[in-house]
Every structure is written in structure tokens, then in C-alpha cells.
Motif scaffolding. Structure first.
Motif, PDB file in Angstrom:
ATOM      1  N   ASP A 133       0.834  -1.200   0.000  1.00 19.36           N
ATOM      2  CA  ASP A 133       0.000   0.000   0.000  1.00 19.36           C
ATOM      3  C   ASP A 133       0.870   1.252   0.000  1.00 19.36           C
ATOM      4  O   ASP A 133       1.880   1.345   0.704  1.00 19.36           O
ATOM      5  N   GLU A 134       0.447   2.226  -0.809  1.00 19.66           N
ATOM      6  CA  GLU A 134       1.226   3.452  -1.005  1.00 19.66           C
ATOM      7  C   GLU A 134       1.308   4.288   0.269  1.00 19.66           C
ATOM      8  O   GLU A 134       0.353   4.364   1.043  1.00 19.66           O
ATOM      9  N   LEU A 135       2.473   4.941   0.445  1.00 20.95           N
ATOM     10  CA  LEU A 135       2.703   5.809   1.588  1.00 20.95           C
ATOM     11  C   LEU A 135       2.732   7.262   1.131  1.00 20.95           C
ATOM     12  O   LEU A 135       3.440   7.614   0.181  1.00 20.95           O
ATOM     13  N   VAL A 136       1.958   8.105   1.836  1.00 20.02           N
ATOM     14  CA  VAL A 136       1.860   9.531   1.502  1.00 20.02           C
ATOM     15  C   VAL A 136       2.205  10.352   2.742  1.00 20.02           C
ATOM     16  O   VAL A 136       1.666  10.106   3.825  1.00 20.02           O
ATOM     17  N   PHE A 137       3.110  11.320   2.589  1.00 18.72           N
ATOM     18  CA  PHE A 137       3.394  12.236   3.690  1.00 18.72           C
ATOM     19  C   PHE A 137       2.367  13.360   3.651  1.00 18.72           C
ATOM     20  O   PHE A 137       2.284  14.119   2.681  1.00 18.72           O
ATOM     21  N   ALA A 138       1.547  13.452   4.713  1.00 20.12           N
ATOM     22  CA  ALA A 138       0.448  14.423   4.746  1.00 20.12           C
ATOM     23  C   ALA A 138       0.661  15.488   5.812  1.00 20.12           C
ATOM     24  O   ALA A 138      -0.285  15.913   6.492  1.00 20.12           O
ATOM     25  N   GLY A 139       1.901  15.930   5.975  1.00 20.14           N
ATOM     26  CA  GLY A 139       2.181  17.029   6.901  1.00 20.14           C
ATOM     27  C   GLY A 139       1.782  16.688   8.322  1.00 20.14           C
ATOM     28  O   GLY A 139       2.229  15.701   8.897  1.00 20.14           O
ATOM     29  N   VAL A 162      -1.069   7.087   5.360  1.00 23.01           N
ATOM     30  CA  VAL A 162      -0.546   8.436   5.510  1.00 23.01           C
ATOM     31  C   VAL A 162       0.468   8.476   6.646  1.00 23.01           C
ATOM     32  O   VAL A 162       0.336   7.780   7.656  1.00 23.01           O
ATOM     33  N   LEU A 163       1.480   9.284   6.453  1.00 23.55           N
ATOM     34  CA  LEU A 163       2.529   9.527   7.446  1.00 23.55           C
ATOM     35  C   LEU A 163       2.402  10.983   7.863  1.00 23.55           C
ATOM     36  O   LEU A 163       2.456  11.887   7.014  1.00 23.55           O
ATOM     37  N   VAL A 164       2.199  11.241   9.177  1.00 21.22           N
ATOM     38  CA  VAL A 164       1.964  12.611   9.641  1.00 21.22           C
ATOM     39  C   VAL A 164       2.809  12.913  10.872  1.00 21.22           C
ATOM     40  O   VAL A 164       3.326  12.004  11.522  1.00 21.22           O
ATOM     41  N   MET A 165       2.904  14.191  11.197  1.00 22.39           N
ATOM     42  CA  MET A 165       3.675  14.625  12.366  1.00 22.39           C
ATOM     43  C   MET A 165       2.745  14.903  13.545  1.00 22.39           C
ATOM     44  O   MET A 165       1.574  15.255  13.365  1.00 22.39           O
ATOM     45  N   SER A 264      13.923  18.606   5.428  1.00 27.72           N
ATOM     46  CA  SER A 264      13.359  19.843   4.867  1.00 27.72           C
ATOM     47  C   SER A 264      11.892  19.644   4.479  1.00 27.72           C
ATOM     48  O   SER A 264      11.113  20.602   4.475  1.00 27.72           O
ATOM     49  N   LEU A 265      11.525  18.404   4.155  1.00 27.16           N
ATOM     50  CA  LEU A 265      10.119  18.116   3.838  1.00 27.16           C
ATOM     51  C   LEU A 265       9.250  18.343   5.073  1.00 27.16           C
ATOM     52  O   LEU A 265       8.153  18.890   4.975  1.00 27.16           O
ATOM     53  N   LEU A 266       9.750  17.929   6.243  1.00 27.87           N
ATOM     54  CA  LEU A 266       9.003  18.123   7.486  1.00 27.87           C
ATOM     55  C   LEU A 266       8.846  19.609   7.785  1.00 27.87           C
ATOM     56  O   LEU A 266       7.783  20.057   8.210  1.00 27.87           O
TER      57      LEU A 266
END
Length: 548
Positions: A133-139, A162-165, A264-266
Motif C-alpha cells: 500500500d502506497e505511503l503519503v506524507f500528509a504534513g 498516511v505519514l503525519v507529524m 526539509s520536507l518536514l
């Protein structure tokens, strides 16, 4: 001359009011029984109660103890003819594979269970999987219209992970957005799970950050990945992500590096207009699941109001703790929970004693609510909020007691999540009456407002508050108070060492209880309803409710 007489009359009236308030405070102080409170804590925190975990013999003993205490005070059953409210729950245990496989543009690698990630689920399917399953960084995983913020704008994450902070947008970077250093509900991991589900994501991982979360990854490791309790949602069509969890900071770095990204993405996620970024990675993980259904109980008793009995002030405290677990260095494996929260439970009984001792009944009704499963995610209070015995639009406020000060009196009072509702004004007024001052939270970024049972009421729009003494100890100063607080957090909080101590004075706790009594007494004899303050994320819910 008339003006002089008028002003004199006003002054005399004010003096009389102050005298009446002082008499009420004195009567209240006399009604609180330090000895009975200490004895009740000693019983509730004894080894025979086995840590008071839901479904255990300790629950049976605790519920019976509370029902007897409320009956002895002459309180009415709070749920029709019963003193209990059934809380259907399910215990879900996930057995995840030892590794989660990651396919990335730079090759494949594994993340290790517990060391790199923890995972849980609210679903009861026997097997749940990520299958490439695809992984998306969603802030930060936040959709907050009032802040003009949408981390999911322009992207469809249905069926993806989703990967989030953790915490709010701007944390540690820009204090001019959201509420600066004070966490909003958008910053809590619970919200992020809920929003990911609303977006249709298959799974979600929160990137751990000790400062942003306010606790180390070890707390996450011990809290998730084993059995957890949830409310029984059978028949509820609400969507939940298949899997949800956390990844360590180091694991997040591995994921970003393998996707050709870096920190830097974070940082970019803290800017208005941030767009979610597909990482080009795919996750695979198999989780076997067992589910056991059972019923726990809230305990509730009522003092019916004399003039407006259909309006309610609620006092809450959670009766549960952590049961029997890993032994400490001394070999003790019973997590007695004396301060957390036998103290609050005993204080609830004393609060009931104070109100039943009044010569004149309060005009509004008072509900004393001891809730289950706070330690499992505020489940008992959440169930009451979702299935209220009394209408929420007739519920004036919730005053919560979680961890009562066992030591000396304090000069300061602290409000969790300051800036939310008008109950804070009542606290400030009572602080002045006691000769105390309102101090800011030491760590507003920790989101303490969202971590105890009052939040379940806030979430459905009922003004709710948690407040108490700070660290400025009378005659001993702040350094002494900070040392006490640090010692508790390091050596007793959620550990077997949280046991009854006959040396406790509860001078500070009784002072705080008197304050909460005075606030409840005022609310019970007023005709107005406290409101949420402008900017609160819960104001709209209450405003809509009160129009009904």
C-alpha cells in the motif's frame, strides 16, 4: 447625599455577600473529611483491588465500593433506578509480523516491530494487512477550516497509508499560526487518527518526536502493540483505518531518505498551502487480531436541584488504573494508582459529602460521575458523552478531578489548556478569594487539556475544565514544588510505586477541592450557562447544540 447612601448600601451588600461566601467556604472545608478521604484512597489503592482495571475483580470491588459510598450519603441513583451505566467495550489484541516491509525507489528494507514502529487497530477482523500500500506524507494530517488549513487538499488518500507529524502546524517553527505554543486538539494523535479515517486512508503512522509529543518513544512502545480497550462499536457504520500507529524518529528518517527526501520536507509542512507528498514507497505488514467483548461500568449518583432540576453540573473522576503488569525493580507488579486516580475518586465522594451537607439544596442538579477506562483512552467518559443520561444542552459544565494534590498548599493555580471557556473565569475569581494567583501552564505544548475525562465533554460541546495547584508551595517556593512534581513523574506515575502513603497531608488537594466546590455551587445557583471563548475549536458544537 442620595448617591452617598446608595454607595454605602452597595458596599454593605457586597460585604454581606463576601461574608456569605466565606461562610459557605468554611462550611465546605468542614464538610470535606480528610480522614475519610485518606481511608478511601487506602482502600481503593490496596493490593486487594488489583489496580482497578476494567473487567477485573478490581472493577467489581470498586463499583460496589462507590455505589455503597453514594448510598451512604443519601444520593439518588444517577441512571434511573441504577447507580451504574453499562459501558460495552472490546479488548483488541494485534499480533503484527516482526517486520514491516518497505519497497522504495532506493530499494527494499525492513522496519522492526516495537523498535521502529508500533501498530494497533480498532477493527476486529481476524487478519488485517498492508499489501504494497502506497505511503503519503500528509504534513500534520490536519483539516482546520478556522485556520484556513488543509493538509489533505488536492490529494486522494483512500486506500493509502498516511505519514503525519505530531502536534500542531508551526510547532517549533512558527508560533504565529494556530495557538502558538499551546496545543489544540488538531495536534493530538487521536485527532490525526480520526481525520485520516475521515479521508478514507487505509492506515496512518504518526512520526514520534519527544518534544512535540511530550513523552519519549518508550511510552508509545509500552502503550501500543499489545491489547487495548475500545468502545464496542458493533453496528456502528463509522469508518476506521485498518491499522494505525507510530514510527520512531529514526524510522521516519529511513523512510524519507529512501524516498529521496530529508528533514526539509518536514519543515515545509509548517507553511500555509503545504501539499501532501506521495513518497513512492509501498508498505506490507500482516497483523492477526483477537477480540474479546465485555462490559465495564460508570458509577453515577445525583443530587436533584431545588428549582431547575433538569439542568446539571457534573463532577467527574476516573476510578480505573492499570491492573497487574510488569514488575518493577522491587518485584512489585500491582499498579495501585493511589494518586492516579484513587485520589480523584475519593475526592469525588468528598465533593458529594460537601453538597449533601448544605442546608439548602442547590437550584440545579449535581451529578457525581465516576468513569471507567480513562487509562484506556477516556472510554467511560466518552461513552457517557455519546450516550448521555441527561441532555447535553441542559448540562451546564463538567468539573474534572484527575490526580489530587497530596502535599502542601500552593500559591498558584494552573488551568489545563487555558483560553478555552468561561469556566476559567470562575477559577480565576476563586483563586483570588483564596489569595492565590493564576499561573501559566509549564508545558502548554503537551496538550494536557485533551488527556483526561473533561475532554470527552468538551468534544461534544459541554464546557469542561481541569485545574489545580501548581508548584509554588506555600512557605517552600517553586523549586521545592517542581522537585515534588518531577519526583512523581519520574518515580511513581504509571508505576507500581504509586501506592498509598500515610504521610500525605492533602492540604493542597483540599484547597483545590474547596475551589471546585465553590465553582460548582455558584454554577448550580445561577441561571446562565458558561460559554466557550472565541477561537475555541469546541465553540461551534455548543452554539449549535444550544439552538435545539
Amino acid at each position: 447625599m442620595r448617591n452617598l447612601y446608595f454607595l454605602s448600601a452597595i458596599a454593605l451588600l457586597a460585604a454581606a455577600c463576601n461574608q456569605n461566601e466565606n461562610k459557605t467556604a468554611e462550611a465546605t472545608a468542614a464538610a470535606f473529611n480528610r480522614d475519610s478521604m485518606m481511608q478511601n484512597i487506602k482502600i481503593l489503592a490496596s493490593d486487594s483491588f488489583e489496580g482497578r482495571k476494567p473487567f477485573s475483580p478490581g472493577e467489581t470491588k470498586t463499583v460496589a465500593f462507590l455505589e455503597h459510598a453514594f448510598k451512604q450519603l443519601g444520593l439518588e441513583p444517577g441512571n434511573g433506578s441504577s447507580y451504574v451505566q453499562d459501558v460495552p467495550m472490546v479488548e483488541i489484541t494485534p499480533y503484527a509480523d516482526a517486520v514491516m516491509k518497505v519497497q522504495s525507489p532506493k530499494g527494499s528494507f525492513d522496519l522492526k516491530k516495537t523498535e521502529d514502529f508500533v501498530v494497533s487497530t480498532e477493527r476486529t477482523d481476524s487478519v488485517i494487512s498492508f499489501d504494497n500500500d502506497e505511503l503519503v506524507f500528509a504534513g500534520y494530517g490536519v483539516v482546520a477550516p478556522e485556520y484556513n488549513w488543509n493538509d489533505y487538499a488536492g490529494i486522494d488518500v483512500k486506500g493509502k497509508v498516511v505519514l503525519v507529524m505530531v502536534n500542531d502546524p508551526g510547532f517549533g517553527v512558527d508560533t504565529t499560526i494556530f495557538k502558538g505554543k499551546t496545543m489544540t486538539y488538531y495536534g493530538r494523535w487521536t485527532y490525526k487518527y480520526e481525520e485520516a479515517a475521515r479521508q478514507g486512508a487505509k492506515g496512518i503512522f504518526v512520526i514520534h518526536n519527544t518534544e512535540a509529543a511530550s513523552y519519549p518513544f518508550s511510552v508509545v512502545q509500552s502503550s501500543w502493540g499489545s491489547s487495548n480497550l475500545y468502545l464496542d462499536k458493533r453496528g456502528d457504520k463509522q469508518y476506521h483505518c485498518a491499522l494505525q500507529g507510530w514510527v520512531s524518529a529514526d524510522a521516519a528518517k529511513k523512510l524519507l531518505a529512501a524516498a529521496g527526501k530529508d528533514s526539509s520536507l518536514l519543515v515545509s509542512a509548517n507553511k500555509q498551502g503545504f501539499k501532501a507528498v506521495p513518497l513512492g514507497e509501498k508498505l506490507s505488514l500482516k497483523v492477526r487480531v483477537t477480540a474479546t467483548y465485555n462490559t465495564s461500568h460508570n458509577v453515577l449518583a445525583k443530587l436533584t436541584g431545588s428549582k431547575r432540576p433538569d439542568e446539571y453540573i457534573i463532577y467527574t473522576a476516573h476510578w480505573d488504573h492499570l491492573s497487574i503488569g510488569q514488575p518493577d525493580a522491587k518485584g512489585d507488579s500491582i499498579y495501585n494508582g493511589a494518586i492516579d486516580n484513587a485520589s480523584g475518586t475519593a475526592a469525588l465522594i468528598e465533593m458529594a459529602r460537601a453538597f449533601t451537607s448544605l442546608k439548602e439544596k442547590p437550584e440545579r442538579s449535581i451529578l457525581f460521575l465516576a468513569v471507567t477506562a480513562e487509562e484506556q483512552g477516556l472510554l467511560g467518559s466518552a461513552y457517557y458523552a455519546e450516550h448521555p443520561v441527561y441532555p447535553l444542552n441542559k448540562t451546564v459544565a463538567d468539573l474534572n478531578m484527575d490526580v489530587v494534590d497530596a502535599y502542601d498548599k500552593k500559591k498558584d493555580i494552573v488551568i489545563a489548556g487555558q483560553g478555552q471557556n468561561e469556566l476559567e473565569d470562575y477559577v480565576e475569581a476563586e483563586a483570588k478569594q483564596q489569595g492565590r494567583y493564576l499561573a501559566p501552564e509549564a508545558h502548554p505544548e503537551a496538550g494536557h487539556y485533551f488527556r483526561s475525562d473533561h475532554f470527552s465533554f468538551a468534544k461534544v460541546g459541554v464546557p469542561a475544565i481541569s485545574s489545580g495547584g501548581g508548584v509554588d508551595v506555600v512557605g517552600k517556593g517553586k523549586a521545592y514544588g517542581e522537585k515534588l512534581e518531577d519526583d512523581y513523574n519520574a518515580n511513581r506515575y504509571h508505576q507500581p510505586a504509586d501506592e498509598f502513603n500515610s504521610a500525605w497531608t492533602f492540604d493542597g488537594g483540599l484547597q483545590d477541592m474547596q475551589m471546585l466546590f465553590s465553582i460548582g455551587d455558584k454554577l448550580a445557583n445561577e441561571i446562565t450557562f458558561p460559554k466557550w471563548k472565541a477561537g475555541s475549536e469546541f465553540k461551534a458544537v455548543r452554539d449549535g447544540m444550544m439552538k435545539q
